[in-house]
Motif scaffolding. Structure first.
Motif, short mmCIF file in Angstrom:
data_model
loop_
_atom_site.label_atom_id
_atom_site.label_comp_id
_atom_site.label_asym_id
_atom_site.label_seq_id
_atom_site.Cartn_x
_atom_site.Cartn_y
_atom_site.Cartn_z
N THR A 180 0.81 -1.22 0.00
CA THR A 180 0.00 0.00 0.00
C THR A 180 0.84 1.27 0.00
O THR A 180 0.46 2.26 -0.63
N ASN A 181 1.96 1.30 0.69
CA ASN A 181 2.78 2.51 0.77
C ASN A 181 3.89 2.58 -0.26
O ASN A 181 4.63 3.55 -0.31
N LYS A 182 3.98 1.56 -1.11
CA LYS A 182 4.99 1.60 -2.17
C LYS A 182 4.58 2.61 -3.23
O LYS A 182 3.40 2.96 -3.36
N ILE A 183 5.55 3.06 -3.98
CA ILE A 183 5.33 4.10 -4.98
C ILE A 183 4.76 3.54 -6.28
O ILE A 183 5.37 2.68 -6.91
N MET A 184 3.60 4.04 -6.66
CA MET A 184 2.99 3.70 -7.94
C MET A 184 3.55 4.61 -9.04
O MET A 184 3.77 4.20 -10.17
N HIS A 185 3.78 5.87 -8.68
CA HIS A 185 4.28 6.85 -9.64
C HIS A 185 4.91 8.01 -8.87
O HIS A 185 4.31 8.54 -7.94
N ILE A 186 6.11 8.39 -9.30
CA ILE A 186 6.77 9.55 -8.73
C ILE A 186 7.46 10.28 -9.87
O ILE A 186 7.97 9.63 -10.79
N ALA A 187 7.44 11.60 -9.84
CA ALA A 187 8.00 12.39 -10.93
C ALA A 187 8.78 13.58 -10.39
O ALA A 187 8.27 14.33 -9.56
N LEU A 188 10.03 13.70 -10.86
CA LEU A 188 10.92 14.79 -10.45
C LEU A 188 11.42 15.53 -11.69
O LEU A 188 12.17 14.95 -12.49
N PRO A 189 11.00 16.79 -11.89
CA PRO A 189 11.51 17.55 -13.02
C PRO A 189 13.01 17.80 -12.88
O PRO A 189 13.49 18.15 -11.80
N ILE A 190 13.72 17.58 -13.98
CA ILE A 190 15.16 17.86 -14.04
C ILE A 190 15.39 18.58 -15.37
O ILE A 190 15.32 17.97 -16.44
N GLY A 191 15.61 19.87 -15.30
CA GLY A 191 15.71 20.66 -16.53
C GLY A 191 14.38 20.63 -17.25
O GLY A 191 13.33 20.85 -16.66
N THR A 192 14.41 20.32 -18.55
CA THR A 192 13.17 20.26 -19.32
C THR A 192 12.57 18.86 -19.35
O THR A 192 11.53 18.64 -19.95
N ASN A 193 13.23 17.89 -18.72
CA ASN A 193 12.74 16.51 -18.67
C ASN A 193 12.22 16.18 -17.28
O ASN A 193 12.39 16.96 -16.34
N ILE A 194 11.61 15.02 -17.18
CA ILE A 194 11.08 14.57 -15.90
C ILE A 194 11.57 13.15 -15.67
O ILE A 194 11.37 12.28 -16.52
#
Length: 145
Positions: A50-64
């Motif tokens: 339940t607490n595991k990551i389904m989706h995480i997103a970190l912007p880095i410059g113009t990409n993610i």
């Protein structure tokens, strides 16, 4: 216009890894979704995940940089082999369909383009060269995640 972003699979330590990446690159997560956020009768989630990551997103410059934990039911990610996918964030459903249909030709569809349990229009496949791809369109983000 489509945007290509790296997507990394983890064996339960995606959050730890992304906190590390954030400490190096800086920035703020634009999205964090846990498996419990999707839990429903049609998408049951074991208590251990339940607490595991389904989706995480970190912007880095113009990409993610995008990542997730692979559910135990799908088996462990072989950390010495391919554990990443190329994620395409499409600007529209039509563009998502065009890219999915074109790139998956001759390959193996793992998840057909459809409305996903998390609210976006999503599909996943391995192309005829063995490269793994994910195509996503989420109108909330207008092609930005």
């Amino acid at each position: 216009m489509a945007q290509i972003n790296p997507h990394i699979n983890f064996n339960g330590n995606a959050e730890e890894a992304f906190l590390f990446y954030q400490s190096v690159f800086g920035g703020e997560f634009v999205q964090i979704m846990r498996f419990k956020d999707l839990a429903s009768e049609e998408f049951p989630v074991p208590e251990s995940e339940t607490n595991k990551i389904m989706h995480i997103a970190l912007p880095i410059g113009t990409n993610i940089l995008i990542g997730n934990d692979v559910p135990e039911s799908m088996g462990r990610v072989n950390e010495n082999e391919n554990r990443s996918k190329i994620a395409i964030t499409a600007g529209s459903r039509e563009e998502a369909d065009k890219l999915f249909n074109g790139l998956s030709a001759g390959g193996t569809v793992e998840y057909p383009m459809s409305d996903s349990p998390w609210g976006s229009y999503f599909g996943m496949f391995r192309d005829k060269y063995g490269i793994e791809w994910m195509v996503d369109f989420d109108p909330k983000y207008k092609g930005k995640v």
